[in-house]
Design a protein around this motif. Structure first.
Motif, PDB file in Angstrom:
ATOM      1  N   ILE A  45       0.834  -1.196   0.000  1.00 52.90           N
ATOM      2  CA  ILE A  45       0.000   0.000   0.000  1.00 52.90           C
ATOM      3  C   ILE A  45       0.873   1.252   0.000  1.00 52.90           C
ATOM      4  N   ALA A  46       1.842   1.292   0.898  1.00 49.04           N
ATOM      5  CA  ALA A  46       2.675   2.485   1.047  1.00 49.04           C
ATOM      6  C   ALA A  46       3.523   2.761  -0.184  1.00 49.04           C
ATOM      7  N   LEU A  47       4.230   1.741  -0.682  1.00 48.42           N
ATOM      8  CA  LEU A  47       5.113   1.958  -1.823  1.00 48.42           C
ATOM      9  C   LEU A  47       4.333   2.180  -3.114  1.00 48.42           C
ATOM     10  N   SER A  48       3.157   1.564  -3.228  1.00 44.04           N
ATOM     11  CA  SER A  48       2.313   1.810  -4.395  1.00 44.04           C
ATOM     12  C   SER A  48       1.850   3.255  -4.415  1.00 44.04           C
ATOM     13  N   ALA A  49       1.462   3.769  -3.265  1.00 42.90           N
ATOM     14  CA  ALA A  49       1.011   5.152  -3.177  1.00 42.90           C
ATOM     15  C   ALA A  49       2.136   6.112  -3.549  1.00 42.90           C
ATOM     16  N   LYS A  50       3.335   5.837  -3.058  1.00 46.59           N
ATOM     17  CA  LYS A  50       4.472   6.696  -3.382  1.00 46.59           C
ATOM     18  C   LYS A  50       4.826   6.610  -4.866  1.00 46.59           C
ATOM     19  N   MET A  51       4.768   5.403  -5.418  1.00 50.41           N
ATOM     20  CA  MET A  51       5.121   5.239  -6.824  1.00 50.41           C
ATOM     21  C   MET A  51       4.102   5.905  -7.735  1.00 50.41           C
ATOM     22  N   ALA A  52       2.842   5.906  -7.316  1.00 47.21           N
ATOM     23  CA  ALA A  52       1.793   6.513  -8.130  1.00 47.21           C
ATOM     24  C   ALA A  52       2.071   7.981  -8.396  1.00 47.21           C
ATOM     25  N   GLU A  95      12.122   6.373   0.176  1.00 47.45           N
ATOM     26  CA  GLU A  95      13.305   5.656   0.614  1.00 47.45           C
ATOM     27  C   GLU A  95      13.209   5.278   2.092  1.00 47.45           C
ATOM     28  N   THR A  96      12.578   6.153   2.880  1.00 39.13           N
ATOM     29  CA  THR A  96      12.370   5.846   4.300  1.00 39.13           C
ATOM     30  C   THR A  96      11.482   4.619   4.446  1.00 39.13           C
ATOM     31  N   TYR A  97      10.410   4.582   3.657  1.00 39.82           N
ATOM     32  CA  TYR A  97       9.528   3.425   3.660  1.00 39.82           C
ATOM     33  C   TYR A  97      10.299   2.163   3.249  1.00 39.82           C
ATOM     34  N   ALA A  98      11.036   2.267   2.137  1.00 40.70           N
ATOM     35  CA  ALA A  98      11.712   1.099   1.591  1.00 40.70           C
ATOM     36  C   ALA A  98      12.731   0.532   2.569  1.00 40.70           C
ATOM     37  N   ARG A  99      13.469   1.413   3.247  1.00 40.54           N
ATOM     38  CA  ARG A  99      14.463   0.924   4.220  1.00 40.54           C
ATOM     39  C   ARG A  99      13.789   0.212   5.389  1.00 40.54           C
ATOM     40  N   ARG A 100      12.681   0.766   5.863  1.00 38.47           N
ATOM     41  CA  ARG A 100      11.980   0.138   6.979  1.00 38.47           C
ATOM     42  C   ARG A 100      11.420  -1.220   6.576  1.00 38.47           C
ATOM     43  N   ILE A 101      10.901  -1.291   5.358  1.00 36.76           N
ATOM     44  CA  ILE A 101      10.375  -2.559   4.853  1.00 36.76           C
ATOM     45  C   ILE A 101      11.501  -3.577   4.708  1.00 36.76           C
ATOM     46  N   ALA A 102      12.633  -3.145   4.150  1.00 33.54           N
ATOM     47  CA  ALA A 102      13.764  -4.051   3.971  1.00 33.54           C
ATOM     48  C   ALA A 102      14.228  -4.622   5.307  1.00 33.54           C
ATOM     49  N   SER A 103      14.185  -3.795   6.342  1.00 32.22           N
ATOM     50  CA  SER A 103      14.634  -4.256   7.658  1.00 32.22           C
ATOM     51  C   SER A 103      13.716  -5.325   8.240  1.00 32.22           C
ATOM     52  N   LEU A 104      12.453  -5.332   7.827  1.00 31.90           N
ATOM     53  CA  LEU A 104      11.512  -6.335   8.326  1.00 31.90           C
ATOM     54  C   LEU A 104      11.695  -7.686   7.647  1.00 31.90           C
ATOM     55  N   PHE A 105      12.293  -7.673   6.465  1.00 31.38           N
ATOM     56  CA  PHE A 105      12.410  -8.918   5.704  1.00 31.38           C
ATOM     57  C   PHE A 105      13.866  -9.273   5.412  1.00 31.38           C
TER      58      PHE A 105
END
Length: 229
Positions: A45-52, A95-105
């Motif tokens: 949801i978050a990254l799709s919204a940012k990419m849009a 990028e803030t979103y992506a880093r946080r997501i990467a840290s979860l996985f």
């Protein structure tokens, strides 16, 4: 409370501080598969919204593609839209979103590939991937530590016409027939819906698996005809 209702409640509680959403989800549902499912959904949801917004315009095609990618139960559309809108409005950069997501996985890099695959699906909704969207996807892949070869494989799967079947399969043209067969079977196994669900991809999101399988099967058809195997 459903997955979608819970996401909306969490997002509402933190007042559009989107980068915190993933920490709140982790605290809310604990560890294991449940956390992964919530985190995956929030990430999409978050990254799709940012990419849009990456190409400067949020088109109806992109928003429709986002909602079609999820099989959202009737009555939950408003909750998903709420999180989507909060992420669009959030001052935190993607990028803030992506880093946080990467840290979860960190221990599940395949899930990050699943997320990137979904983003490509949405990016191509209006007929092609815009230059700004491609730059966005490349940067997300970099933050996710996805290798260039893997990124090109994902990209090739989403080219409507003229995709290199070897890139789709993720193997060099110089590979032997036996190597190509093994790679195809490996890719099919990893792309099975059950595998994605086990990694935390919600059942509502299995279209990723179906589209990926279709691309792999078409690539294999082309390669097997070319080689006569």
């Amino acid at each position: 409370m459903s997955l979608w209702s819970t996401l909306a409640a969490v997002a509402s509680a933190i007042q559009a501080s989107g980068a915190q959403l993933f920490d709140r989800i982790a605290n809310l549902v604990g560890g294991g598969e449940a956390r992964n499912t919530f985190a995956f959904s929030a990430a999409m949801i978050a990254l799709s919204a940012k990419m849009a917004k990456a190409d400067g315009v949020v088109t109806s095609d992109e928003e429709i593609a986002f909602f079609s990618l999820f099989d959202i139960p009737p009555g939950e559309e408003r909750n998903v839209a709420r999180v989507f809108d909060l992420a669009k409005q959030d001052v935190a950069g993607f990028e803030t979103y992506a880093r946080r997501i990467a840290s979860l996985f960190t221990e599940q890099p395949e899930t990050l590939i699943d997320i990137l695959d979904g983003l490509f699906h949405i990016a191509k909704a209006d007929g092609y991937v815009h230059e700004a969207e491609l730059a966005y996807l490349e940067r997300v892949a970099e933050i996710f530590s996805i290798e260039e070869r893997c990124f090109q494989q994902i990209r090739a799967r989403h080219v409507i016409d003229g995709a290199d079947p070897y890139k789709v399969l993720g193997i060099e043209r110089s590979a032997s027939d036996a190597e190509v067969k093994r790679q195809y079977r490996r890719q099919v196994t990893e792309s099975h819906p059950d595998r994605l669900i086990a990694r935390g991809v919600p059942e509502e999101f299995v279209r990723i698996a179906n589209d990926r399988m279709a691309a792999l099967n078409e690539a294999w058809r082309q390669v097997s005809l070319e080689r006569g195997i």
